[in-house]
Design an enzyme around this catalytic site. Structure first.
Site, mmCIF file in Angstrom:
data_model
loop_
_atom_site.group_PDB
_atom_site.id
_atom_site.type_symbol
_atom_site.label_atom_id
_atom_site.label_comp_id
_atom_site.label_asym_id
_atom_site.label_seq_id
_atom_site.Cartn_x
_atom_site.Cartn_y
_atom_site.Cartn_z
ATOM 1 N N ASP A 13 -5.699 -11.585 -2.567
ATOM 2 C CA ASP A 13 -5.311 -12.436 -3.703
ATOM 3 C C ASP A 13 -6.487 -12.829 -4.589
ATOM 4 O OD1 ASP A 13 -2.738 -12.322 -2.664
ATOM 5 O OD2 ASP A 13 -3.043 -14.126 -1.449
ATOM 6 N N LYS A 16 -6.919 -8.798 -7.929
ATOM 7 C CA LYS A 16 -7.080 -7.332 -8.050
ATOM 8 C C LYS A 16 -6.105 -6.751 -9.078
ATOM 9 C CE LYS A 16 -6.235 -7.004 -3.668
ATOM 10 N NZ LYS A 16 -6.190 -8.432 -3.309
ATOM 11 N N GLY A 17 -4.874 -7.293 -9.081
ATOM 12 C CA GLY A 17 -3.864 -6.790 -10.013
ATOM 13 C C GLY A 17 -4.310 -6.987 -11.445
ATOM 14 N N GLY A 40 0.761 -8.376 -3.174
ATOM 15 C CA GLY A 40 1.452 -8.940 -4.330
ATOM 16 C C GLY A 40 0.422 -9.064 -5.428
ATOM 17 N N HIS A 41 0.493 -8.203 -6.407
ATOM 18 C CA HIS A 41 -0.523 -8.155 -7.468
ATOM 19 C C HIS A 41 0.102 -8.604 -8.784
ATOM 20 C CE1 HIS A 41 -3.072 -5.019 -5.053
ATOM 21 N NE2 HIS A 41 -2.814 -6.120 -4.390
ATOM 22 N N ARG A 140 2.186 8.356 15.943
ATOM 23 C CA ARG A 140 2.766 9.664 15.608
ATOM 24 C C ARG A 140 4.284 9.718 15.741
ATOM 25 N NH1 ARG A 140 -1.716 12.252 19.316
ATOM 26 N NH2 ARG A 140 -1.086 10.345 20.370
ATOM 27 N N GLN A 220 -4.927 -6.136 -0.192
ATOM 28 C CA GLN A 220 -5.485 -7.101 0.768
ATOM 29 C C GLN A 220 -6.974 -7.320 0.448
ATOM 30 O OE1 GLN A 220 -3.297 -4.386 2.261
ATOM 31 N NE2 GLN A 220 -1.853 -5.878 1.511
ATOM 32 N N THR A 297 5.135 -14.008 -0.434
ATOM 33 C CA THR A 297 5.961 -14.845 0.444
ATOM 34 C C THR A 297 6.176 -16.255 -0.103
ATOM 35 O OG1 THR A 297 4.003 -15.574 1.638
ATOM 36 C CG2 THR A 297 5.144 -13.634 2.518
ATOM 37 N N ARG A 301 -1.203 -21.121 -0.186
ATOM 38 C CA ARG A 301 -2.433 -20.499 0.324
ATOM 39 C C ARG A 301 -3.391 -21.586 0.783
ATOM 40 N NH1 ARG A 301 -2.750 -16.695 -4.985
ATOM 41 N NH2 ARG A 301 -1.271 -15.106 -4.338
ATOM 42 N N SER A 409 -13.370 -13.373 -15.105
ATOM 43 C CA SER A 409 -12.013 -13.625 -15.580
ATOM 44 C C SER A 409 -11.841 -15.123 -15.830
ATOM 45 C CB SER A 409 -11.033 -13.113 -14.527
ATOM 46 O OG SER A 409 -9.726 -13.404 -14.907
HETATM 47 P P1 GDP Z 1 -4.176 -9.938 -6.075
HETATM 48 O O1 GDP Z 1 -3.293 -9.847 -4.890
HETATM 49 O O2 GDP Z 1 -5.617 -9.769 -5.738
HETATM 50 O O3 GDP Z 1 -3.758 -9.032 -7.195
HETATM 51 O O4 GDP Z 1 -4.024 -11.432 -6.612
HETATM 52 P P2 GDP Z 1 -2.637 -12.244 -6.809
HETATM 53 O O5 GDP Z 1 -1.930 -11.707 -7.989
HETATM 54 O O6 GDP Z 1 -1.885 -12.320 -5.543
HETATM 55 O O7 GDP Z 1 -3.190 -13.687 -7.060
HETATM 56 C C1 GDP Z 1 -4.026 -13.981 -8.133
HETATM 57 C C2 GDP Z 1 -3.377 -15.068 -8.998
HETATM 58 O O8 GDP Z 1 -4.316 -15.576 -9.908
HETATM 59 C C3 GDP Z 1 -2.253 -14.533 -9.856
HETATM 60 O O9 GDP Z 1 -1.324 -15.572 -10.060
HETATM 61 C C4 GDP Z 1 -2.941 -14.187 -11.174
HETATM 62 O O10 GDP Z 1 -2.055 -14.224 -12.289
HETATM 63 C C5 GDP Z 1 -3.950 -15.295 -11.252
HETATM 64 N N1 GDP Z 1 -5.218 -14.973 -11.915
HETATM 65 C C6 GDP Z 1 -5.963 -13.851 -11.847
HETATM 66 N N2 GDP Z 1 -7.142 -14.006 -12.495
HETATM 67 C C7 GDP Z 1 -7.124 -15.269 -12.981
HETATM 68 C C8 GDP Z 1 -8.069 -16.068 -13.702
HETATM 69 O O11 GDP Z 1 -9.176 -15.653 -14.018
HETATM 70 N N3 GDP Z 1 -7.697 -17.349 -13.999
HETATM 71 C C9 GDP Z 1 -6.492 -17.860 -13.648
HETATM 72 N N4 GDP Z 1 -6.228 -19.112 -13.979
HETATM 73 N N5 GDP Z 1 -5.584 -17.150 -12.960
HETATM 74 C C10 GDP Z 1 -5.907 -15.888 -12.623
HETATM 75 P P1 IMO Z 2 -2.892 -8.719 -1.743
HETATM 76 O O1 IMO Z 2 -2.984 -7.247 -1.957
HETATM 77 C C1 IMO Z 2 -3.276 -12.060 1.015
HETATM 78 C C2 IMO Z 2 -2.264 -11.279 5.189
HETATM 79 C C3 IMO Z 2 -1.059 -11.998 5.742
HETATM 80 C C4 IMO Z 2 -1.478 -12.157 7.183
HETATM 81 C C5 IMO Z 2 -2.194 -10.857 7.478
HETATM 82 C C6 IMO Z 2 -1.341 -9.795 8.136
HETATM 83 O O2 IMO Z 2 -1.878 -9.389 -2.576
HETATM 84 O O3 IMO Z 2 -4.237 -9.354 -1.801
HETATM 85 P P2 IMO Z 2 0.615 -8.227 7.233
HETATM 86 O O4 IMO Z 2 1.926 -8.571 6.596
HETATM 87 O O5 IMO Z 2 -0.259 -7.382 6.398
HETATM 88 O O6 IMO Z 2 0.775 -7.683 8.618
HETATM 89 O O7 IMO Z 2 -0.117 -9.648 7.427
HETATM 90 O O8 IMO Z 2 -2.631 -10.367 6.202
HETATM 91 N N1 IMO Z 2 -2.015 -10.494 3.968
HETATM 92 C C7 IMO Z 2 -2.404 -10.871 2.748
HETATM 93 N N2 IMO Z 2 -2.995 -11.996 2.317
HETATM 94 N N3 IMO Z 2 -3.042 -11.060 0.145
HETATM 95 C C8 IMO Z 2 -2.478 -9.917 0.557
HETATM 96 O O9 IMO Z 2 -2.330 -8.841 -0.249
HETATM 97 C C9 IMO Z 2 -2.095 -9.786 1.905
HETATM 98 N N4 IMO Z 2 -1.509 -8.816 2.636
HETATM 99 C C10 IMO Z 2 -1.488 -9.256 3.897
HETATM 100 O O10 IMO Z 2 -0.857 -13.232 5.095
HETATM 101 O O11 IMO Z 2 -2.421 -13.187 7.300
HETATM 102 MG MG MG Z 3 -1.826 -10.958 -3.913
#
Ligand code: GDP
Ligand code: IMO
Ligand code: MG
Length: 420
Positions: A13, A16-17, A40-41, A140, A220, A297, A301, A409
């Site tokens: 989180d 990355k997205g 979840g990106h 496998r 992740q 989910t 966090r 960012s």
């Molecule tokens: P990812 O899993 O690494 O792609 O990250 P997530 O999308 O799960 O979580 C990042 C959250 O931060 C999302 O709600 C984005 O829209 C938000 N976000 C990303 N970069 C920035 C930033 O620079 N500032 C703010 N305020 N929000 C951001």
């Molecule tokens: P993105 O790509 C944050 C965490 C889960 C749990 C552990 C194992 O959005 O950054 P799993 O379902 O993979 O077996 O869960 O990994 N987890 C993440 N935490 N961002 C994610 O993906 C995650 N994908 C898995 O919360 O602790």
């Molecule tokens: Mg995420």
């Protein structure tokens, strides 16, 4: 300079997205190589949000080929819904290719994940069936799209279900899965996605040979990696650049750059040690202001200060030559900001990041305190427009990690981004 791997250097989180979407405009191909819909990106384009679980975050650009590589475990229903959703919003998935070697997440993987999360050894997973699907892959006994295409899957599935049903019923006290129904469902799911399924390993190699720009979108993060993360509180895949190689079929020689995505503070979802966690008003402020609730989910966090000691380890292992620092805007308004630069157990400073989650649980961060800034920096696009304490914060990070933060960012939107 064909391939860049973009990966999260913390616990997921990191944003990355957003950064993938931003960089995709100058890429020819975006490749997901690991994980599944546990990811979840989030993308924000204008006022519109997109939540990608399986679709690569280059999907909004028609001319960018988007690949779901063989390393990804795919829940076909989730992917189909995601495709429909972006189509409803006026985008197309014609640029999508899914590897025929992706292992498929089925209903029984979801059931096994949910049931193991009820035991004492719960990990706090996303309950998306990720662990059980990778267990089948490595064991496998998984089913891949190509197994359905060549008609060999039903028999294989029935045999494996004998074992799975034993665990589901006798060990967990749950319900058995009927082999025929499961096979029929898989066949339907495959047909719904068939037009996107192809030999992605040939495709990525063709792009690399033609010197096209390939961007790998990590899922992740470093500390959720199956080997180097806070085991067992990790996911079941390799989140580091090695995963991009095995999860796509692109030889390592083509990977010329690794970009690490780092959130300006730290978050974690699920169980496991988190040395800089804040269980106080500052932690609550970070969660509230940063909207720190799981994209997959919806779980709150866990939040804490930036942990440079752990980042030194993930920078080393990833080989990141630059950093995309996200969510700097969320730190506005803190009088002072703490940053962990070392760990202590008792009075002893640690030389290395602990291998053992139990040991990491005992580690106490040693903080440096930096002055904060009051100004709202949302949407700033030029480094010199940042308040001087924000610039000092960035420079402190760069100095400690020996890595430039050439992308910063300042908001969720695509262009709330500083490049330097
Ligand atoms: P990812 O899993 O690494 O792609 O990250 P997530 O999308 O799960 O979580 C990042 C959250 O931060 C999302 O709600 C984005 O829209 C938000 N976000 C990303 N970069 C920035 C930033 O620079 N500032 C703010 N305020 N929000 C951001
Ligand atoms: P993105 O790509 C944050 C965490 C889960 C749990 C552990 C194992 O959005 O950054 P799993 O379902 O993979 O077996 O869960 O990994 N987890 C993440 N935490 N961002 C994610 O993906 C995650 N994908 C898995 O919360 O602790
Ligand atoms: Mg995420």
């Amino acid at each position: 300079m064909p391939a860049t791997v973009l990966m999260g250097l913390q616990w997921g989180d990191e944003g990355k997205g957003k950064i993938t979407d931003y960089l995709a405009r100058s890429s020819d191909m975006v490749v997901r190589f690991g994980g599944g819909d546990n990811a979840g990106h989030t993308l924000k384009i204008g006022g519109e949000y997109f939540f990608n679980h399986l679709l690569p975050s280059g999907i909004l650009y028609r001319n960018v080929k988007c690949v779901i590589g063989n390393g990804v475990v795919v829940n076909p229903d989730v992917l189909r819904k995601e495709i429909l959703k972006i189509m409803e919003k006026g985008y197309s998935a014609e640029n999508l290719c899914i590897s025929d070697k992706c292992n498929i997440i089925t209903e029984y993987h979801l059931a096994l994940d949910a049931m193991s999360e009820k035991t004492n050894s719960r990990i706090g997973t996303t309950k998306r069936g990720i662990g059980p699907a990778y267990m089948d892959k490595i064991g496998r006994s998984g089913i891949r799209f190509c197994d359905i295409a060549n008609g060999t899957y039903a028999e294989k599935l029935a045999e494996h279900l004998d074992y799975v049903n034993f665990i589901l019923v006798k060990y967990y006290g749950g319900k058995a899965v009927r082999a025929q129904a499961a096979a029929e469902k898989l066949f339907k799911q495959y047909n719904a996605l068939k037009k996107y399924v192809c030999r992605t390993e040939y495709l990525v190699n063709e792009y690399a040979r033609k010197n096209k720009n390939i961007l790998f979108e990590g899922a992740q993060g470093a500390f959720l990696d199956i080997d180097f993360g806070t085991y067992p509180f990790v996911t079941s895949s390799s989140t580091y650049p090695g995963g991009a190689v095995t999860g796509s079929g692109l030889p390592p020689k083509y990977i010329t750059k690794v970009t690490g995505v780092v959130k300006a503070y730290t978050t974690r979802v699920g169980e496991g040690p988190f040395p800089t966690e804040l269980k106080n008003a500052d932690g609550e402020a970070l969660r509230k202001k940063g909207g720190e609730y799981g994209t997959t989910t919806g779980r709150p966090r866990r939040t804490g200060w930036l942990d440079l000691f752990s980042l030194k380890y993930s920078v080393m292992l990833s080989g990141a030559s630059n950093i995309a620092l996200t969510k700097l805007d969320i730190l506005s308004g803190f009088k002072t900001i703490k940053v962990a630069t070392a760990y202590k157990i008792g009075r002893k400073l640690l030389e290395h990041f602990p291998s053992d989650a139990g040991m990491l649980g005992f580690a106490k961060p040693v903080y440096e305190e930096l002055p904060g800034w009051k100004e709202d920096i949302s949407g700033i696009k030029v480094f010199d427009d940042l308040p001087s304490n924000a610039k000092k914060y960035v420079k402190f990070i760069e100095r400690y990690l020996g890595t430039p933060a050439n992308i910063i960012s300042s908001g969720a939107g695509r262009y709330n981004t500083i490049e330097r």
